[in-house]
Structure formats: structure tokens, C-alpha cells
Design an enzyme around this catalytic site. Structure first.
Site, PDB file in Angstrom:
ATOM      1  N   PRO A  38      -5.074   7.343   0.929  1.00  0.00           N
ATOM      2  CA  PRO A  38      -5.207   8.524   0.303  1.00  0.00           C
ATOM      3  C   PRO A  38      -6.459   8.944  -0.270  1.00  0.00           C
ATOM      4  CG  PRO A  38      -4.752   7.380  -1.507  1.00  0.00           C
ATOM      5  CD  PRO A  38      -4.869   6.224  -0.036  1.00  0.00           C
ATOM      6  N   ASP A  39      -7.706   8.493   0.319  1.00  0.00           N
ATOM      7  CA  ASP A  39      -9.092   8.698  -0.019  1.00  0.00           C
ATOM      8  C   ASP A  39      -9.248  10.362  -0.088  1.00  0.00           C
ATOM      9  OD1 ASP A  39      -8.738   5.999   0.921  1.00  0.00           O
ATOM     10  OD2 ASP A  39     -10.741   5.762   0.144  1.00  0.00           O
TER      11      ASP A  39
END
Length: 793
Positions: A546-547
Site C-alpha cells: 500500500p505504499d
């Protein structure tokens, strides 16, 4: 549904009216969590799921999208004056022009903007407005296919796998929320409103796992388009290894992490060469992962986590979603709150994804606050004049600052040769790659030794001049350096600080080393992202999620704190947990499971899947969401017998006959080109899309019409860069500038002059004493030689 909040949040005083009848209603929910008063207008003859409905997936989705909002039922025939009053009082209107033909022609938004020049309107649709694809239909799988994510999901030589949940839609919502906050801040600063044309596909392409954005350390700076047309090789990156009671994942990237692993596994002679300090050598070794797996085989997940962390090895157990939710960490983090789903029925829902000054930005309905006064500063980009100190590293750190830099902020990336950003790793000699260039465009670089007392003193002086400080270190790192929130606030009471970490700043997991792959493993997503019936068929090997989406939430938080500062004059400290971002994206499943809803994880309808088309490794997503789409699909594939089958007339019947339906579509799709099938199905209103590879995106018709991508040169890279042209289509906000990403320390001297007013003699002293670092002379010599060779051609 949710009690009112008692404390002021950053968006207190901001009024939002939302007329959206789709998953994109989550945009309003995210703004409500941050304090906006959000009124969701429901057209009475299209009203969403009523409170007395049976406990279904649709009911849970409805609640998840509308937490923290006030619901207003409006009749277009009888309540025009009431709706007009609501719209006239809004700072932001979120609307979907396709919601109802009567609604689309009933209101003159141009007139609303003439009456309220600072009004922001966000038109939120699946494919944007005014293009050849505006009438297309999309589901989460369709967005995965067209964003390039599906092409990277799976294992080499096998079929692509649809990611679980609604990740692409949820990431698109985060992009839209960021765009809305940006336009609101711009309107308050300039008095000039905007009309934003937001497309869910644009949002998914930019914030889920952008093929033309910055990648993780393991990519060595290589762009996703260069990874080849097939899915990734199993176990090549971020390997998942079996152990006594399941699996663990490791992310051994930095040399010090490898040295910790080498010592832990007993320093075997076959891996003692210094060559194994290189990530590429370890990745290519056919013997390394099997040796580690043998060492892990008789140890439990918990044992391996303890020992790995003691040796400085980034490692996480693969947990199921239920196991994750049952951990002490999730419980003490207060990550979920009970909310009413129906009379007398409650279920757990995310308690916000951001903490500000120690307070959860959960879904409480706001109290009324006075509006924030507007000013009239002329700005072409909203953040001109805002000064940012960016200590961020790798993907989240890069993107938070880059989003602000693109919008005019003076973003100073602080770095040093002693502790280089992992994304400086590349096959080239200058610490700069296409990935790094994508994540750091429009920034300036200051080399500063923060381990020295004088370097720390300079940083404190910079804080005195700054508006924002960004970081994404392991929690406690800033405090250990002497830069706690309290210390920075003492220097500059209006400073805004935003930190992102893998698991949050408190709780048993807070000190863990965290990369996206480890977060996915610990949060239960990796076990869900898997081939059906294959216990080791994990398919998330190269995704960066989910960066990028966590970075959007971080940038949004900066913007809302800037908005709140306009009222109070105070800054604020925000903390974001990437694991909780991920869990929030699984809200429907988590609540539905708690309520005992059968098949909450199953697709909402059938057929729903990826089908092989004619040609080598060509695939097409086909999904349906209602009876009309199903009848259209059955006719297109020449199966009128299926259309007339009573057992398939309703969704429950189709879901019960998934195998039969999939076989019929597979037979038809095998005779069709993927493009032709997509065009035919979309023309009939069926959500479908061919699987695009990242390299194909810029030439795909939709992206060419929207103009999402542009090419940019970089003075130190041979190839032109393909990067996003805009964050959202806007009538008033200029596109990002084209300032190239910096070499390390490239702007050290000018930043010292401009921010602190130091003269040349003082700067020279700081450089001589290695407090301030300009660009490395070896790098400069390489560039000079390269330029000389180019000039001779």
C-alpha cells in the site's frame, strides 16, 4: 449511526454535499473522518439500501461508505429548493453526472460557481467526462486490468489472478480525496474555486501501483514496464518460505540486513563472499532461498519473527485476516469502532486511517463550526510558498513529498552518503534511476549529516523556516535524533509533521522493520492474494501496495492540516499506519464476517473473472453487477439459452452456477481477440476490459484521450521518462513543473543560502567539516565525462 465528535478536526467548518451513487461515495467518507460536515444526498426513487433491509453485502457496503455523513433524502420533483439551499452552502460538491438523467439537467453548476466563486465541484466518475470511454462501465477487476496491475498479479507461466477486495477502487478514492483537499486549500488561499474532472481509472493508475512511478528497493530502480510481459518469477523478490506452522516472508535488501541474515543462519561458507552484499547477486542465487528455507523448516512463525528481528532481518509471519484482527497489536491500536448497521445491530468498521495529535480521525459526525475565511493570493499551483523538509525514504517517503512538490511546494529532500535512501540503489553509478526520477521530480536535495551536533543544529534552523516536516522512519527514530514533535513545535509552533510507518507509532508491532510486502503478509492480504486451491500460490510478489496509497493519505493529511492552520494558526502532528490503510480497504469483508454474512468474500455477482482470449497470453476481465448486464452478456456470447434459464435469472442463482457460466464465457472468449471482446461487451454495457501491460498504457486510447501521461527528459538519464501529467483534471490548477529529480546533495549550497542566508565562507566550512554534503565529486566527474563524450558525437 455514529456519535458526534467533541474535538475540532482539521476540516471543521468545511461543508461538503455529495450526490454519488457508487463506491466513489467513499470520497465523502474520508473527508468526513477528517472533520468536514458531509451531507449525502439520496434521490428518493434511487435511495440506497434502507436501514431495515436484510443483513446483506450491499447493506454493509452502504454503511462503510457513509460513516460519519448526514443522509438527506431528496425528491427531484418536490425538494428542489431544499437541495438548492444545500448546494449553495457547500464548499465542495462531489457529484456523479451519470447518477440520474433528471439530476444531470436539473442544476446549473456554472451558476453555482458564479454565485460562490470559491466553490469546488468534483465530478467523480469511472472514466472521466467528455471522452470516448465516459460511458464505459467498471468494476474493481476492470480497473485492475486497465491499470496494468492485473498483468503483474500471479506467477510466471500461470494465469493472472484478480487481487482480493476492492483495492483499485479504494486507492482511487484516496487519490480523489487528495485532489479534493488540494482544491479546497487552493480555493481558501486564492478565493478561486475549481471544477475537478476525476476518473476512477486515473486514480487507480496513479495510487495503487503505478507502472511509471517509483518502485521498491528490490526493483533496483527498474521501471515496471521493463519487467517483461509475463507475471513475476515465484520467490524472486520478497520470498515467502515455509516453516513449522505456516509461512513467513523476508525482505532482505540492505547490506546490513543481509549480514544479519547471514549470521542468523550460521554463516554458511557458500554465501560468505562479499558479492552476496549485493541484492542482485542474492536474487540470482539458486541456492540461497532453499538454504534459508531449510533453516526455517522446524521453527514456528512467532519464533522466526523474534529471532529475525533480533538479528535485524525484516521478516513477518503470513497471517490470515482473522489472525491479524485477533492480534494484540490491532486491538490496542483501537483501529476499529463499532457502528450501527441496522436497528440493534453493530459491526466493526475502520476507525480512520490517520491519527492527528494523538486523536483517531474516525467516523464521528462533526459538530458545526464557522466557515474558514478565504484570502486572495494569486497562485498557479496551490502550494506555492509552502516549505517542506522531506526526510522520507523509499516509496511512501518519495511520493508524499513529490505530490507536494508537484503542486508548487519547495520540497527539500534531506539525505546523506552515510544513510542513503534505498531507492538511490540502481545499476547506474550516480544513484539515480527512472524510478527515483519519478518519485522525486520537482524536489531539491540537501546533503546534511544529522548524526553530528552541528548538522542537527542546522536542521533545527531549517525547521524554524519550514511549514512541513515529512518522515517515514521506524517509530522513535525522530525522537532518538532529538527531533520529537514537542522539540520541533518548540522551535516552530505552526509546524506540521506527518510520519508514516508500517504498523503505527504505538502497539507491540510499532518497532518492527516494515516494508509493503511485510505489511501485506502481517495484515492478512498476502494469504488472500493467492491462486485458488494452491496453498503456496502467492501472487503479490512485485506489487508496491500500500505504499503509494499511504503516501496519498499522507499528502492529504498535510493539506487538511494546512487548511486547519488557516483557522487556528497552529500546526499538528499526524501518524499513519500502512497496515491500517490496508485493513480499511477490507472494511466490507471485516464487518460482513463479524455479522456472519455467508460468502462475504465472494464476488457480488457472476460471472466474474479473467478469461483467456485468442492469442499468446491475452486475457480479458468479464464481470456483471446486475440482471440487465447479465442478459446483455448472454446474448453477446450467443447463449440465449442461458439468458432464459430461470436458475440464472437472479444474482443468487448465477453465483450458485459460477462454474457453468465461466465455462460458457471461456469457450466464447477463446475465439475472440481481447480488444474486440472488450469493445463489444462495453458497447452493451457489460463491465469488461482486456489485460493491459504497463508498457501498453501510454498508447491505450483512453489514456491518450485523457492525456494522463507526458514524457519528460532528465539530464542524467538516457531515456525520456513517462510520468503523470496531472494529479486530477482541473480548470484552475497548473500541471506539475518539469524540474528533474536531484542528484544527492545537488542543491546543498543554494538551500543553505536561500533558507538560512549563509554566506559562501560559512558554507565552505560546513562542507570541509562534512556537515553539509554537496554532490559527490566522483559522481560529478562521471557526469562531466559523459557530457564530454556526448558533445564529441
Amino acid at each position: 449511526m455514529i456519535a458526534s465528535q467533541e474535538t475540532e478536526k482539521p476540516l471543521s467548518g468545511i461543508s461538503v454535499v455529495e450526490i454519488v451513487d457508487s463506491a466513489l461515495a467513499g470520497i465523502g467518507r474520508s473527508l468526513a473522518e477528517l472533520g468536514a460536515e458531509v451531507v449525502s444526498v439520496e434521490i428518493t426513487d434511487r435511495a440506497a439500501v434502507p436501514a431495515e433491509a436484510p443483513m446483506t453485502r450491499e447493506r454493509v457496503e452502504y454503511v462503510a461508505r457513509n460513516l460519519g455523513k448526514r443522509i438527506e433524502s431528496i425528491s427531484l420533483e418536490n425538494d428542489g429548493a431544499r437541495l438548492a439551499h444545500l448546494l449553495a452552502s457547500a464548499d465542495l460538491i462531489i457529484e456523479d453526472v451519470s447518477i440520474d438523467p433528471r439530476y444531470a439537467s436539473a442544476f446549473d453548476f456554472d451558476a453555482l460557481r458564479r454565485d460562490a466563486p470559491s466553490l469546488v465541484i468534483l465530478t467523480a466518475t469511472l472514466f472521466g467526462s467528455g471522452n470516448s470511454y465516459s460511458g464505459w462501465q467498471a468494476t474493481d477487476p476492470v480497473l485492475h486490468a486497465l491499470s496494468g496491475e492485473l498483468a503483474r498479479s500471479g506467477i510466471k507461466g500461470r494465469e493472472p489472478v484478480l487481487p482480493p477486495g476492492e483495492l483499485s477502487l479504494q486507492c482511487a478514492i484516496a487519490q480523489a480525496s487528495y485532489a479534493a483537499a488540494l482544491a479546497i486549500y487552493h480555493a481558501l488561499a486564492t478565493g478561486c474555486g475549481d471544477h475537478l474532472d476525476f476518473s476512477a481509472l486515473d486514480g487507480a493508475v496513479q495510487s495503487l501501483d503505478p507502472g511509471y512511478g517509483i518502485g521498491g528497493s528490490a526493483t533496483m530502480g527498474r521501471a515496471a514496464k521493463l519487467q517483461g510481459p509475463d507475471r513475476p518469477v515465484k520467490g524472486f523478490q520478497y520470498p515467502i518460505l515455509p516453516c513449522a506452522d505456516g509461512h513467513v516472508r523476508i525482505c532482505v535488501l540492505a547490506p546490513r540486513q543481509w549480514l544479519g541474515m547471514f549470521k542468523w543462519i550460521g554463516e554458511p561458507a557458500e554465501f560468505a563472499s562479499e558479492e552476496f552484499l549485493k541484492t542482485t547477486v542474492r536474487f540470482k542465487s539458486p541456492d540461497l532461498n532453499p538454504a534459508i528455507a531449510r533453516f526455517f523448516a522446524d521453527k514456528s512463525r512467532a519464533e522466526l519473527e523474534r529471532e529475525g528481528q533480533a538479528h535485524g532481518v525484516p521478516i513477518a509471519a503470513l497471517l490470515s485476516l482473522d489472525e491479524c484482527l485477533d492480534t494484540e497489536h490491532v486491538k490496542v491500536r483501537n483501529a476499529f469502532v463499532e457502528a450501527s448497521v441496522a436497528l440493534g445491530v453493530v459491526a466493526p468498521f475502520p476507525n480512520g486511517t490517520v491519527e492527528i495529535d494523538g486523536q483517531r480521525m474516525g467516523p464521528a459526525q462533526p459538530n458545526r463550526y464557522p466557515k474558514i475565511a478565504t484570502t486572495a493570493r494569486p497562485l498557479s499551483r496551490p502550494l506555492e510558498g509552502i516549505k517542506v523538509l522531506d526526510l522520507g525514504v523509499i516509496v511512501v517517503g518519495a511520493e508524499q513529498g513529490r505530490l507536494l512538490a508537484d503542486m508548487g511546494a519547495d520540497v527539500i529532500k534531506l539525505e546523506s552518503t552515510a544513510f542513503p535512501d534505498g531507492s538511490r540503489q540502481s545499476d547506474g553509478p550516480i544513484g539515480l534511476s527512472a524510478g527515483f526520477a519519478a518519485g522525486h521530480r520537482n524536489k531539491r536535495s540537501l546533503g546534511l549529516n544529522l548524526k553530528s551536533d552541528e548538522g542537527k543544529a542546522i536542521f533545527r534552523q531549517l525547521v524554524g523556516e519550514a511549514d512541513v516536516v515529512l518522515s517515514n522512519f521506524k517509530p522513535g527514530t525522530m525522537d532518538a535524533l532529538g527531533f520529537s514533535r514537542a522539540a520541533l513545535e518548540e522551535i516552530n509552533p505552526s509546524i506540521i509533521t506527518v510520519e508514516s510507518s508500517a504498523f503505527g507509532s504505538t502497539g507491540p508491532w510499532s518497532k518492527r522493520m516494515g516494508y509493503g510486502p511485510l505489511v501485506r503478509a502481517a495484515a492478512g492480504l498476502t494469504k488472500k492474494w493467492c491462486y485458488a486451491g494452491d496453498a503456496e500460490g502467492f501472487c503479490d510478489a512485485v506489487t508496491i501496495y500500500p505504499d503509494h496509497v499511504a503516501a496519498r493519505i499522507g499528502a492529504t493529511t498535510v493539506l487538511v492540516l494546512l487548511i486547519g492552520r488557516l483557522r487556528s494558526g497552529r500546526g499538528g502532528h499526524a501518524s499513519i499506519s500502512q497496515a491500517e490503510v490496508m485493513l480499511a480497504h477490507l472494511a466490507t469483508e471485516i464487518a460482513g464476517t463479524a455479522l456472519g454474512i455467508d460468502s462475504i468474500e465472494d464476488p457480488q455477482d457472476a460471472p466474474w473473472g479473467v478469461f483467456q482470449a485468442k492469442g499468446d497470453d491475452q486475457w480479458c476481465v468479464v464481470t456483471v453487477t446486475n440482471d440487465h448486464e447479465w442478459l446483455s452478456l448472454a446474448q453477446i456470447i450467443g447463449r440465449d439459452d442461458l439468458a432464459g434459464d430461470d436458475a440464472l435469472a437472479q444474482r443468487t442463482g448465477r453465483r450458485a452456477n459460477t462454474v457453468r457460466l465461466n465455462a460458457a464465457i471461456a469457450d466464447w472468449m477463446a475465439t475472440q481477440g481481447a480488444d474486440a471482446a472488450m469493445e463489444m461487451l462495453q458497447a452493451a454495457g457489460v463491465p469488461a476490459a482486456r489485460m493491459l501491460r504497463v508498457a501498453e498504457l501510454p498508447e491505450f486510447g483512453y489514456f491518450k484521450e485523457r492525456g494522463l501521461f507526458r514524457t519528460e527528459p532528465h539530464p542524467h538519464l538516457d531515456d525520456m521518462l513517462t510520468l503523470e501529467r496531472f494529479h486530477v483534471k482541473s480548470e484552475t490548477i497548473a500541471e506539475p513543473a518539469m524540474r528533474p529529480a536531484p542528484l544527492m546533495g545537488e542543491h546543498s549550497i543554494e538551500v543553505m543560502r536561500e533558507w538560512l542566508g549563509l554566506d559562501d565562507a560559512e558554507i565552505d566550512r560546513l562542507i570541509d567539516e562534512q556537515i553539509v554534503e554537496p554532490t559527490n565529486p566522483t559522481v560529478m566527474k562521471f557526469i562531466e565525462d559523459r557530457c564530454a563524450k556526448e558533445s564529441m558525437k
